[in-house]
Enzyme design. Structure first.
Site, PDB file in Angstrom:
ATOM      1  N   HIS A 172      27.457  27.206  21.010  1.00  0.00           N
ATOM      2  CA  HIS A 172      27.125  28.530  20.480  1.00  0.00           C
ATOM      3  C   HIS A 172      27.126  28.524  18.951  1.00  0.00           C
ATOM      4  O   HIS A 172      27.933  29.198  18.314  1.00  0.00           O
ATOM      5  CB  HIS A 172      28.150  29.536  21.039  1.00  0.00           C
ATOM      6  CG  HIS A 172      27.850  30.964  20.732  1.00  0.00           C
ATOM      7  ND1 HIS A 172      26.599  31.530  20.892  1.00  0.00           N
ATOM      8  CD2 HIS A 172      28.644  31.974  20.264  1.00  0.00           C
ATOM      9  CE1 HIS A 172      26.650  32.808  20.554  1.00  0.00           C
ATOM     10  NE2 HIS A 172      27.873  33.099  20.158  1.00  0.00           N
TER      11      HIS A 172
ATOM     12  N   ASP B 142      29.412  32.875  25.425  1.00  0.00           N
ATOM     13  CA  ASP B 142      28.087  32.823  24.794  1.00  0.00           C
ATOM     14  C   ASP B 142      27.715  31.364  24.619  1.00  0.00           C
ATOM     15  O   ASP B 142      28.458  30.599  24.005  1.00  0.00           O
ATOM     16  CB  ASP B 142      28.126  33.484  23.403  1.00  0.00           C
ATOM     17  CG  ASP B 142      28.162  34.999  23.476  1.00  0.00           C
ATOM     18  OD1 ASP B 142      28.357  35.540  24.579  1.00  0.00           O
ATOM     19  OD2 ASP B 142      27.990  35.636  22.416  1.00  0.00           O
TER      20      ASP B 142
ATOM     21  N   HIS C 219      35.513  33.894  22.158  1.00  0.00           N
ATOM     22  CA  HIS C 219      35.263  33.489  20.765  1.00  0.00           C
ATOM     23  C   HIS C 219      35.357  34.720  19.879  1.00  0.00           C
ATOM     24  O   HIS C 219      35.475  35.841  20.387  1.00  0.00           O
ATOM     25  CB  HIS C 219      33.912  32.769  20.631  1.00  0.00           C
ATOM     26  CG  HIS C 219      32.697  33.594  20.928  1.00  0.00           C
ATOM     27  ND1 HIS C 219      32.486  34.235  22.133  1.00  0.00           N
ATOM     28  CD2 HIS C 219      31.602  33.897  20.170  1.00  0.00           C
ATOM     29  CE1 HIS C 219      31.316  34.857  22.104  1.00  0.00           C
ATOM     30  NE2 HIS C 219      30.768  34.691  20.919  1.00  0.00           N
TER      31      HIS C 219
ATOM     32  N   HIS D 101      26.038  39.895  29.330  1.00  0.00           N
ATOM     33  CA  HIS D 101      25.674  39.658  27.924  1.00  0.00           C
ATOM     34  C   HIS D 101      24.149  39.609  27.833  1.00  0.00           C
ATOM     35  O   HIS D 101      23.558  38.683  27.293  1.00  0.00           O
ATOM     36  CB  HIS D 101      26.299  38.346  27.432  1.00  0.00           C
ATOM     37  CG  HIS D 101      26.363  38.223  25.939  1.00  0.00           C
ATOM     38  ND1 HIS D 101      25.292  37.803  25.184  1.00  0.00           N
ATOM     39  CD2 HIS D 101      27.356  38.467  25.059  1.00  0.00           C
ATOM     40  CE1 HIS D 101      25.642  37.777  23.897  1.00  0.00           C
ATOM     41  NE2 HIS D 101      26.895  38.188  23.796  1.00  0.00           N
TER      42      HIS D 101
ATOM     43  N   HIS E 246      33.322  36.268  17.754  1.00  0.00           N
ATOM     44  CA  HIS E 246      32.230  37.190  17.424  1.00  0.00           C
ATOM     45  C   HIS E 246      32.678  38.617  17.755  1.00  0.00           C
ATOM     46  O   HIS E 246      33.319  38.852  18.785  1.00  0.00           O
ATOM     47  CB  HIS E 246      30.968  36.856  18.230  1.00  0.00           C
ATOM     48  CG  HIS E 246      29.992  35.988  17.502  1.00  0.00           C
ATOM     49  ND1 HIS E 246      29.159  35.116  18.157  1.00  0.00           N
ATOM     50  CD2 HIS E 246      29.696  35.875  16.173  1.00  0.00           C
ATOM     51  CE1 HIS E 246      28.392  34.492  17.259  1.00  0.00           C
ATOM     52  NE2 HIS E 246      28.707  34.936  16.059  1.00  0.00           N
TER      53      HIS E 246
ATOM     54  N   ASP F 154      31.266  41.204  18.944  1.00  0.00           N
ATOM     55  CA  ASP F 154      30.922  41.835  20.231  1.00  0.00           C
ATOM     56  C   ASP F 154      31.843  41.376  21.367  1.00  0.00           C
ATOM     57  O   ASP F 154      31.735  41.867  22.498  1.00  0.00           O
ATOM     58  CB  ASP F 154      29.437  41.645  20.594  1.00  0.00           C
ATOM     59  CG  ASP F 154      28.968  40.205  20.599  1.00  0.00           C
ATOM     60  OD1 ASP F 154      29.391  39.428  19.720  1.00  0.00           O
ATOM     61  OD2 ASP F 154      28.159  39.838  21.472  1.00  0.00           O
ATOM     62  N   HIS F 155      32.801  40.471  21.030  1.00  0.00           N
ATOM     63  CA  HIS F 155      33.772  40.006  22.027  1.00  0.00           C
ATOM     64  C   HIS F 155      35.224  40.320  21.654  1.00  0.00           C
ATOM     65  O   HIS F 155      36.108  40.179  22.500  1.00  0.00           O
ATOM     66  CB  HIS F 155      33.625  38.498  22.239  1.00  0.00           C
ATOM     67  CG  HIS F 155      32.254  38.123  22.734  1.00  0.00           C
ATOM     68  ND1 HIS F 155      32.003  37.766  24.027  1.00  0.00           N
ATOM     69  CD2 HIS F 155      31.053  38.121  22.098  1.00  0.00           C
ATOM     70  CE1 HIS F 155      30.698  37.544  24.174  1.00  0.00           C
ATOM     71  NE2 HIS F 155      30.098  37.747  23.016  1.00  0.00           N
TER      72      HIS F 155
HETATM   73 ZN   LIG Z   1      28.095  37.811  22.146  1.00  0.00          ZN
HETATM   74 ZN   LIG Z   2      28.736  35.053  20.274  1.00  0.00          ZN
END
Ligand SMILES: [Zn+2]
Ligand SMILES: [Zn+2]
Length: 289
Positions: free
Chosen positions: A153, A176, A64, A246, A66, A68-69
C-alpha cells in the site's frame, strides 16, 4: 456461536457526502469477543447503532495510520470512557500508533483532568494499552489468535492484513492493498475474506471530476485493488465468502451493486457480499441493516 461482522463504514478514503457511506470501520464478533477493526470517521455512531455498548469496548485493531482508518480511534475510546468504560481497552496497530494515542490524550488533557476531578472517573490514560505490532503474531488470548501480513500500500510501508482465528473459524481483513498474491496463501480456507475494492469505470469517473485527477489515478492504481483482483485472491485462497469493502467509488449514483457483482464474477464464483454501511454478514450470508 459463529463469526459475525457488522460493516460500520464501507467507503474508501476520508471524504463524506450527504447521505453517503462512511469511511472504514468494522465490528467483528468472534468467539464471544467484541473486536473493532479500523476506526474511520463514524465508528462510534456505527457501533452504537449496531447495539454495542461502548462500556464493553475490548479489542481494537488498526491496519494502518491513514486517516480513513484511524481518525476516530481517540474519540471512540474517549466516548466509551465518558459512557462509563469499566475495563481496560487494548489497541493494536503499526508503529506510530502509540504516538497518535499519546498526542490525543495530550490534546484532551483539559477535559480528561476535569472529568477525573469533577466526576470521579478513573484515569483514561491508565485504561488503554497500546500495542504496536509488525508482521507475524499479534495476539494470542485464549482461543483467539491474531496474525498480521504486511501488504502492498505505497507510500505506506506499515499496512497490515489481519487474520483472526478462533475455535476453527477464521476471518481475514485485506487492509488497503494493491493486488497482492501472498494474501491468497495468508487467507487460505478462511470463512470470510473482507477485501478492499475499486471499480475501474468508477475510478475513471472519479478522476474526471477531480482537479488533480491524473495524480489521483496513479495513487489509486498503485495502492489499491480492482474488484476482479479481490475475486482472484478469494478464488486462490478458497475462502467461504468474499466481502468487498473500502469501496472506491462508494457514492457514485451511476454505480450500483450490480456493477460490482459483474466485475467480481469474472474471477470469483463463490458466496459474495458487496459491503454497505450497517450490513450484518456471517459466513452463511447477510442480513439487511
Ligand atoms: Zn483507506
Ligand atoms: Zn490507506
Amino acid at each position: 456461536m459463529s463469526a459475525r461482522l457488522v460493516l460500520l463504514g464501507t467507503k474508501g478514503g476520508p471524504a463524506i457526502r450527504p447521505g453517503g457511506p462512511w469511511p472504514t470501520s468494522t465490528l467483528l464478533e468472534l468467539g464471544g469477543r467484541t473486536i473493532v477493526v479500523d476506526c474511520g470517521l463514524g465508528v462510534t455512531r456505527g457501533l452504537t447503532d449496531a447495539g454495542v455498548g461502548l462500556k464493553a469496548l475490548d479489542l481494537i485493531f488498526v491496519t494502518h495510520l491513514h486517516s480513513d482508518h484511524v481518525l476516530e480511534l481517540g474519540p471512540l475510546i474517549h466516548t466509551a470512557w465518558t459512557a462509563g468504560l469499566a475495563t481496560p481497552v487494548r489497541v493494536f496497530g503499526p508503529t506510530g500508533l502509540n504516538r497518535y494515542w499519546q498526542s490525543f490524550v495530550q490534546a484532551l488533557e483539559f477535559d480528561i483532568e476535569t472529568r477525573i476531578a469533577d466526576e470521579g472517573r478513573p484515569d483514561l490514560r491508565r485504561m488503554v494499552e497500546v500495542v504496536e505490532f509488525g508482521e507475524g503474531e499479534v495476539l494470542r488470548d485464549g482461543e483467539l489468535n491474531v496474525t498480521s501480513l504486511r501488504v502492498d500500500h505505497p507510500p505506506v510501508t506499515d499496512c497490515f492484513a489481519l487474520r483472526f482465528d478462533c475455535n476453527g473459524e477464521s476471518v481475514v481483513f485485506s487492509a488497503d492493498t494493491a493486488f497482492f498474491p501472498p494474501l491468497a496463501e495468508y487467507a487460505r480456507d478462511a470463512d470470510i475474506l473482507l477485501h478492499e475494492a475499486m471499480l475501474e469505470e468508477g475510478v475513471e469517473r472519479l478522476v474526471a471530476r477531480t482537479a488533480n485527477g491524473a495524480r489521483l489515478r496513479e495513487h489509486l492504481m498503485a495502492s489499491h485493488s480492482l474488484a476482479g483482483e479481490a475475486g482472484t485472491i478469494a478464488a486462490r485462497a478458497g475462502v467461504g465468502r468474499l466481502v468487498l469493502n473500502h469501496l472506491i467509488p462508494a457514492d457514485d449514483p451511476e454505480i450500483g451493486e450490480a456493477d460490482w457483482i459483474e466485475a467480481v464474477r469474472k474471477t470469483w464464483n463463490g458466496p459474495l457480499t458487496i459491503g454497505r454501511d450497517g450490513l450484518v454478514v456471517t459466513a452463511k450470508g447477510e442480513d439487511a441493516p
